[in-house]
Design a protein around this motif. Structure first.
Motif, PDB file in Angstrom:
ATOM      1  N   ALA A   1      16.641  47.877  49.766  1.00 25.18           N
ATOM      2  CA  ALA A   1      15.345  47.611  48.962  1.00 25.18           C
ATOM      3  C   ALA A   1      14.067  47.559  49.664  1.00 25.18           C
ATOM      4  CB  ALA A   1      15.372  46.711  48.077  1.00 25.18           C
TER       5      ALA A   1
ATOM      6  N   ALA B   1      12.113  48.675  54.152  1.00 23.70           N
ATOM      7  CA  ALA B   1      13.650  49.264  53.900  1.00 23.70           C
ATOM      8  C   ALA B   1      13.891  49.598  55.417  1.00 23.70           C
ATOM      9  CB  ALA B   1      13.545  50.567  53.085  1.00 23.70           C
TER      10      ALA B   1
ATOM     11  N   SER C   1      15.796  45.089  44.254  1.00 21.71           N
ATOM     12  CA  SER C   1      14.522  45.777  43.796  1.00 21.71           C
ATOM     13  C   SER C   1      14.204  45.596  42.435  1.00 21.71           C
ATOM     14  CB  SER C   1      14.874  47.536  43.887  1.00 21.71           C
ATOM     15  OG  SER C   1      13.770  47.967  43.645  1.00 21.71           O
ATOM     16  N   TYR C   2      15.166  45.292  41.560  1.00 18.57           N
ATOM     17  CA  TYR C   2      14.764  45.050  40.223  1.00 18.57           C
ATOM     18  C   TYR C   2      14.225  43.386  39.919  1.00 18.57           C
ATOM     19  CZ  TYR C   2      16.004  43.999  35.207  1.00 18.57           C
ATOM     20  OH  TYR C   2      15.642  43.561  34.056  1.00 18.57           O
TER      21      TYR C   2
ATOM     22  N   PRO D   1      17.380  52.092  46.125  1.00 13.88           N
ATOM     23  CA  PRO D   1      16.509  51.919  44.931  1.00 13.88           C
ATOM     24  C   PRO D   1      15.079  52.484  45.132  1.00 13.88           C
ATOM     25  CG  PRO D   1      16.570  50.034  46.498  1.00 13.88           C
ATOM     26  CD  PRO D   1      17.659  51.051  46.862  1.00 13.88           C
ATOM     27  N   THR D   2      14.557  52.579  43.566  1.00 14.76           N
ATOM     28  CA  THR D   2      13.149  53.023  43.619  1.00 14.76           C
ATOM     29  C   THR D   2      12.219  52.383  44.592  1.00 14.76           C
ATOM     30  OG1 THR D   2      13.509  53.581  41.462  1.00 14.76           O
ATOM     31  CG2 THR D   2      11.203  53.218  41.918  1.00 14.76           C
TER      32      THR D   2
ATOM     33  N   ASN E   1      12.636  42.061  42.623  1.00 17.92           N
ATOM     34  CA  ASN E   1      11.277  42.131  43.088  1.00 17.92           C
ATOM     35  C   ASN E   1      10.288  42.636  42.203  1.00 17.92           C
ATOM     36  OD1 ASN E   1      12.254  41.077  45.467  1.00 17.92           O
ATOM     37  ND2 ASN E   1      12.489  43.025  46.435  1.00 17.92           N
ATOM     38  N   ALA E   2      10.794  43.478  41.147  1.00 19.85           N
ATOM     39  CA  ALA E   2       9.934  44.337  40.561  1.00 19.85           C
ATOM     40  C   ALA E   2       9.604  43.308  39.376  1.00 19.85           C
ATOM     41  CB  ALA E   2      10.333  45.676  39.685  1.00 19.85           C
TER      42      ALA E   2
ATOM     43  N   GLU F   1      21.385  46.716  46.562  1.00 18.18           N
ATOM     44  CA  GLU F   1      19.922  46.768  46.747  1.00 18.18           C
ATOM     45  C   GLU F   1      19.055  47.004  45.627  1.00 18.18           C
ATOM     46  OE1 GLU F   1      18.852  46.180  49.688  1.00 18.18           O
ATOM     47  OE2 GLU F   1      20.856  45.737  50.192  1.00 18.18           O
TER      48      GLU F   1
ATOM     49  N   CYS G   1      12.012  52.392  47.894  1.00 16.13           N
ATOM     50  CA  CYS G   1      12.573  52.090  49.203  1.00 16.13           C
ATOM     51  C   CYS G   1      12.210  53.097  50.551  1.00 16.13           C
ATOM     52  CB  CYS G   1      14.082  52.016  49.193  1.00 16.13           C
ATOM     53  SG  CYS G   1      14.776  53.639  49.077  1.00 16.13           S
TER      54      CYS G   1
END
Length: 272
Positions: A216, A220, A263-264, A47-48, A266-267, A259, A50
């Motif tokens: 994520a 990571a 990440s989504y 994910p973005t 968490n954002a 993951e 990481c």
């Protein structure tokens, strides 16, 4: 790939941290252990945020790890990795130089004469399908053609390691597939080890011998390590129709999807 192939890249106990302006320590990667044999095409997905690009920067020697060590061909890396060349998403070419001047620059910087560097550059310009465009400037080329210049710039110095960070993501789908096939064709003629970062799981599977999934962030780690046992040579546009490709995609996506969702979530916590 064979089990006896020597390691070209080894990340040993790698942790990378940054200090935020607030003084808080942000851990990007935690306890990464990874060995990449000589000649292997390895893709990194996750994910973005990481730490994929951070891992590439460590292998390139652009920055040191906070903990652990990077080894290149069993030699501890200290400073810039002289055995590696990088292809990034952004353009590498100097806009005021012609194609042949851009492609030959790496050899010129190594002390090769202009005539010899030009001779070698012409060979690589032909190999990436740009014969006849030697005198053109980057502004006179399409996006796909400029990416071919970037490849030739890197490959002309015959690197042992090719580091690629979202190198084709800005291209339209058809040009992207052509460039992926071009990369595979050239890679199969060399013994370079490729460390390829992408957000596109299909691209990773179609190109690679192996796909690594990162968790994520922050902190990571490696969640999955998959061998891609699809036959070569491959056609990127056609390999995705292979039932084996679909099974591999489904297997890796189970790991990656979890993951991406973390990440989504968490954002959203930070933006809410």
């Amino acid at each position: 790939m064979t089990q006896t192939a020597p390691d070209m890249i080894e990340l040993k106990g790698i942790t990378k941290e940054y200090v935020k302006p607030s003084g808080e320590v942000h851990t990007v990667l935690r306890d990464i252990n990874l060995r990449i044999p000589k000649g292997e095409f390895t893709s990194i997905v996750g994910p973005t945020g990481c730490g994929k690009s951070t891992a590439l920067n460590l292998i390139a020697g652009f920055e040191p790890p906070t903990e652990g060590e990077v080894y290149i061909s069993e030699q501890r890396l200290d400073g810039i990795n002289q055995r590696a060349a990088c292809v990034f998403q952004t353009e590498n070419a100097f806009p005021w130089k012609t194609v042949i001047d851009n492609v030959s620059l790496g050899l010129r910087l190594r002390g090769i004469s202009k005539a010899d560097a030009y001779d070698e550059a012409r060979k690589w310009i032909t190999r990436v399908g740009l014969k006849g465009f030697e005198g053109h400037y980057p502004s006179q080329l399409s996006g796909g053609m400029r990416k071919r210049v970037s490849l030739a710039q890197c490959l002309i110095v015959q690197p042992e390691i090719l580091l690629m960070d979202e190198s084709f993501s800005a291209l339209d789908v058809h040009t992207r597939q052509l460039m992926e096939d071009e990369l595979l064709r050239i890679w199969e003629e060399t013994s370079a080890s490729v460390f390829f970062i992408t957000h596109d799981l299909e691209e990773a599977i179609a190109l690679s011998d192996r796909v690594i999934v990162l968790t994520a962030g922050p902190g990571a780690t490696i969640k999955g390590d998959y061998q891609i046992d699809l036959p070569r040579p491959r056609n990127v546009a056609e390999i995705s129709f292979d039932p084996a490709f679909m099974r591999i995609h489904q297997q890796i996506w189970k790991d990656l999807k979890d993951e991406v969702m973390i990440s989504y979530e968490n954002a959203n916590k930070f933006t809410s």
